[in-house]
Motif scaffolding. Sequence first.
Motif, PDB file in Angstrom:
ATOM      1  N   THR A  56       0.827  -1.212   0.000  1.00 61.22           N
ATOM      2  CA  THR A  56       0.000   0.000   0.000  1.00 61.22           C
ATOM      3  C   THR A  56       0.854   1.250   0.000  1.00 61.22           C
ATOM      4  N   GLN A  57       1.905   1.271   0.814  1.00 54.60           N
ATOM      5  CA  GLN A  57       2.776   2.436   0.863  1.00 54.60           C
ATOM      6  C   GLN A  57       3.499   2.647  -0.455  1.00 54.60           C
ATOM      7  N   VAL A  58       3.961   1.561  -1.076  1.00 55.88           N
ATOM      8  CA  VAL A  58       4.641   1.677  -2.370  1.00 55.88           C
ATOM      9  C   VAL A  58       3.688   2.212  -3.433  1.00 55.88           C
ATOM     10  N   ALA A  59       2.429   1.727  -3.439  1.00 54.56           N
ATOM     11  CA  ALA A  59       1.463   2.206  -4.434  1.00 54.56           C
ATOM     12  C   ALA A  59       1.160   3.683  -4.246  1.00 54.56           C
ATOM     13  N   ILE A  60       1.083   4.143  -3.008  1.00 54.24           N
ATOM     14  CA  ILE A  60       0.832   5.563  -2.747  1.00 54.24           C
ATOM     15  C   ILE A  60       2.009   6.406  -3.225  1.00 54.24           C
ATOM     16  N   GLU A  61       3.225   5.947  -2.999  1.00 50.52           N
ATOM     17  CA  GLU A  61       4.396   6.690  -3.458  1.00 50.52           C
ATOM     18  C   GLU A  61       4.488   6.712  -4.984  1.00 50.52           C
ATOM     19  N   ARG A  62       4.113   5.617  -5.636  1.00 49.71           N
ATOM     20  CA  ARG A  62       4.110   5.599  -7.109  1.00 49.71           C
ATOM     21  C   ARG A  62       3.084   6.589  -7.649  1.00 49.71           C
ATOM     22  N   ALA A  63       1.936   6.692  -7.006  1.00 49.74           N
ATOM     23  CA  ALA A  63       0.940   7.678  -7.427  1.00 49.74           C
ATOM     24  C   ALA A  63       1.432   9.101  -7.197  1.00 49.74           C
ATOM     25  N   ALA A  64       2.165   9.332  -6.119  1.00 48.14           N
ATOM     26  CA  ALA A  64       2.669  10.679  -5.825  1.00 48.14           C
ATOM     27  C   ALA A  64       3.663  11.136  -6.873  1.00 48.14           C
ATOM     28  N   ARG A  65       4.480  10.211  -7.389  1.00 46.79           N
ATOM     29  CA  ARG A  65       5.444  10.598  -8.424  1.00 46.79           C
ATOM     30  C   ARG A  65       4.761  11.031  -9.712  1.00 46.79           C
ATOM     31  N   SER A  66       3.516  10.596  -9.920  1.00 50.99           N
ATOM     32  CA  SER A  66       2.736  11.022 -11.094  1.00 50.99           C
ATOM     33  C   SER A  66       1.756  12.131 -10.747  1.00 50.99           C
ATOM     34  N   HIS A  67       1.937  12.769  -9.576  1.00 47.86           N
ATOM     35  CA  HIS A  67       1.073  13.863  -9.127  1.00 47.86           C
ATOM     36  C   HIS A  67      -0.383  13.416  -9.029  1.00 47.86           C
ATOM     37  N   GLY A 239       4.764  13.962   1.201  1.00 47.73           N
ATOM     38  CA  GLY A 239       5.551  14.218   2.392  1.00 47.73           C
ATOM     39  C   GLY A 239       4.701  14.871   3.462  1.00 47.73           C
ATOM     40  N   GLY A 240       5.296  15.760   4.252  1.00 49.68           N
ATOM     41  CA  GLY A 240       4.566  16.344   5.361  1.00 49.68           C
ATOM     42  C   GLY A 240       3.695  17.504   4.963  1.00 49.68           C
ATOM     43  N   ALA A 241       4.099  18.301   3.968  1.00 49.77           N
ATOM     44  CA  ALA A 241       3.359  19.526   3.660  1.00 49.77           C
ATOM     45  C   ALA A 241       2.086  19.223   2.911  1.00 49.77           C
ATOM     46  N   GLY A 242       2.230  18.791   1.669  1.00 47.00           N
ATOM     47  CA  GLY A 242       1.050  18.453   0.883  1.00 47.00           C
ATOM     48  C   GLY A 242       0.373  19.643   0.265  1.00 47.00           C
ATOM     49  N   GLU A 243       1.032  20.835   0.230  1.00 43.36           N
ATOM     50  CA  GLU A 243       0.374  22.001  -0.377  1.00 43.36           C
ATOM     51  C   GLU A 243       0.475  21.993  -1.886  1.00 43.36           C
ATOM     52  N   VAL A 245      -0.531  19.783  -3.975  1.00 46.17           N
ATOM     53  CA  VAL A 245      -1.593  19.059  -4.674  1.00 46.17           C
ATOM     54  C   VAL A 245      -2.603  20.011  -5.311  1.00 46.17           C
ATOM     55  N   PRO A 246      -3.179  21.028  -4.595  1.00 48.51           N
ATOM     56  CA  PRO A 246      -4.143  21.917  -5.251  1.00 48.51           C
ATOM     57  C   PRO A 246      -3.530  22.665  -6.424  1.00 48.51           C
ATOM     58  N   THR A 247      -2.234  23.084  -6.292  1.00 50.28           N
ATOM     59  CA  THR A 247      -1.615  23.822  -7.391  1.00 50.28           C
ATOM     60  C   THR A 247      -1.473  22.957  -8.634  1.00 50.28           C
ATOM     61  N   ALA A 248      -1.035  21.726  -8.458  1.00 45.30           N
ATOM     62  CA  ALA A 248      -0.890  20.833  -9.614  1.00 45.30           C
ATOM     63  C   ALA A 248      -2.229  20.506 -10.230  1.00 45.30           C
ATOM     64  N   ALA A 249      -3.250  20.303  -9.392  1.00 43.27           N
ATOM     65  CA  ALA A 249      -4.578  20.004  -9.927  1.00 43.27           C
ATOM     66  C   ALA A 249      -5.138  21.179 -10.695  1.00 43.27           C
ATOM     67  N   ALA A 250      -4.917  22.413 -10.150  1.00 41.93           N
ATOM     68  CA  ALA A 250      -5.437  23.595 -10.854  1.00 41.93           C
ATOM     69  C   ALA A 250      -4.743  23.787 -12.187  1.00 41.93           C
ATOM     70  N   SER A 251      -3.418  23.560 -12.233  1.00 36.90           N
ATOM     71  CA  SER A 251      -2.714  23.722 -13.506  1.00 36.90           C
ATOM     72  C   SER A 251      -3.172  22.706 -14.536  1.00 36.90           C
ATOM     73  N   ARG A 252      -3.451  21.467 -14.095  1.00 34.86           N
ATOM     74  CA  ARG A 252      -3.959  20.464 -15.039  1.00 34.86           C
ATOM     75  C   ARG A 252      -5.353  20.830 -15.529  1.00 34.86           C
ATOM     76  N   ARG A 253      -6.152  21.486 -14.684  1.00 36.94           N
ATOM     77  CA  ARG A 253      -7.515  21.823 -15.078  1.00 36.94           C
ATOM     78  C   ARG A 253      -7.543  22.919 -16.140  1.00 36.94           C
ATOM     79  N   TRP A 254      -6.643  23.934 -16.021  1.00 31.64           N
ATOM     80  CA  TRP A 254      -6.672  25.052 -16.971  1.00 31.64           C
ATOM     81  C   TRP A 254      -5.784  24.825 -18.180  1.00 31.64           C
ATOM     82  N   ALA A 255      -4.956  23.802 -18.167  1.00 30.35           N
ATOM     83  CA  ALA A 255      -4.047  23.585 -19.300  1.00 30.35           C
ATOM     84  C   ALA A 255      -4.781  23.363 -20.621  1.00 30.35           C
ATOM     85  N   PRO A 256      -5.866  22.561 -20.697  1.00 33.00           N
ATOM     86  CA  PRO A 256      -6.556  22.400 -21.992  1.00 33.00           C
ATOM     87  C   PRO A 256      -7.132  23.702 -22.539  1.00 33.00           C
ATOM     88  N   LEU A 257      -7.665  24.579 -21.655  1.00 29.11           N
ATOM     89  CA  LEU A 257      -8.231  25.839 -22.141  1.00 29.11           C
ATOM     90  C   LEU A 257      -7.148  26.744 -22.716  1.00 29.11           C
TER      91      LEU A 257
END
Length: 395
Positions: A56-67, A239-243, A245-257
């Motif tokens: 489970t921990q390895v799968a979570i880390e693999r997902a984190a590397r792909s944002h 890691g500990g911060a986790g801030e 995630v919203p920035t990466a998600a927002a950039s992916r959302r506006w990139a197609p437009l």
Amino acid sequence: MRESLGIALDSTSISTALVDADTPRLGSIDEFRHGWGEGGGVPTAHASARALASATQVAIERAARSHMQPTVIGVLCERADVRDLIPQTLPAQAFGDVVVVNGLDARLAYLRAVDALAAVSQILAFWPEGTETVIAAIDLRAGTLASAHRYISAELLASSATFTATLDAIVVQQDPVPKMLVAMGAPEQDSELSATAAERSGLGFLFLGERTQLAIGTALVAAARPAPATASPVPGVFGGAGEAVPTAAASRRWAPLVLLSVLLVLGGLLIGLLSVLAPDNARTATTDRSNTDTPPAQPGGEHRPESSHGERRSGSDASASESAIPGPAGQGGGGVGEGTGPSPQVPPLPAESLRPCDPVVPAAPARLRRSDPDLPTTSPTQTPEAEPCTPTRNG
């Protein structure tokens, strides 16, 4: 995009799959499978629980590397001794929302996400469980199970004739009649035998060779569960911060437009440049007959062009050549008058019954070992001493 992580653990392997619950037909985003027990030994309960936490921990880390950020974790465990250790193995403080899923729900969710079964409702699905094979009648559109029976795998898969007779005995009990036989997790050496049995029973056949199908189904079931009001992303992704995630998600959302706007501007500039550089005397193609050099066809009876030798063919020669042109059956060539005689009639082929290519081998269906006690069965081969059980609600 709703990422969900599925973990499937049995006595021979542990599989993980990360899926997008909003687009389940696209399959898994990331998957991993680790086999164990090749030498015949089965890991202990505590060793299996530690392997579950590590996977489970390895799968979570693999997902984190792909944002990517799974919001829920589904766990399917066919071993009851390991299942009791899941609360201590995957605590909510460290892994977030964890949902325990049973095997039947995971299989139903996976089957409903298979694109090849999108237009099929009634199916027969079979899968191995130890030394037994489960054959279930499933309504995919409703997501319900009509019946489930267990058979000894060595007897059921002994020959295609035995498998065919078993399928026929199950099909006659179903209303509506299943349209397809689906093999889930079956060995590849049984695919040809299963396809032959399905063809003889009048069923289509689909072999699903996905090795992580239970993990995919587990992730889909976990994502479909209602999330708690205080649901939060799985901690430890960045890691500990986790801030980030919203920035990466927002950039992916506006990139197609942004990309679409740039393409529109470049297209407008290209069209304007072509209009400026086009020559003034450019001739535009059109379908207007006035722009073509070929004169319109002359109606019948008027002047026709002469031949290359300066002579005009006589009327008799022309009519002879026209009648020589083949045309539809019973008419002259080119539609100029009727034919000189009726077309020859082709005698029909004599109707004769074709004997089947495959020899008819009488075979009895495999003995029914156990059935779902919640569903009535009328199988004549059920043994009276069969013990009650729930064959598909394991794990």
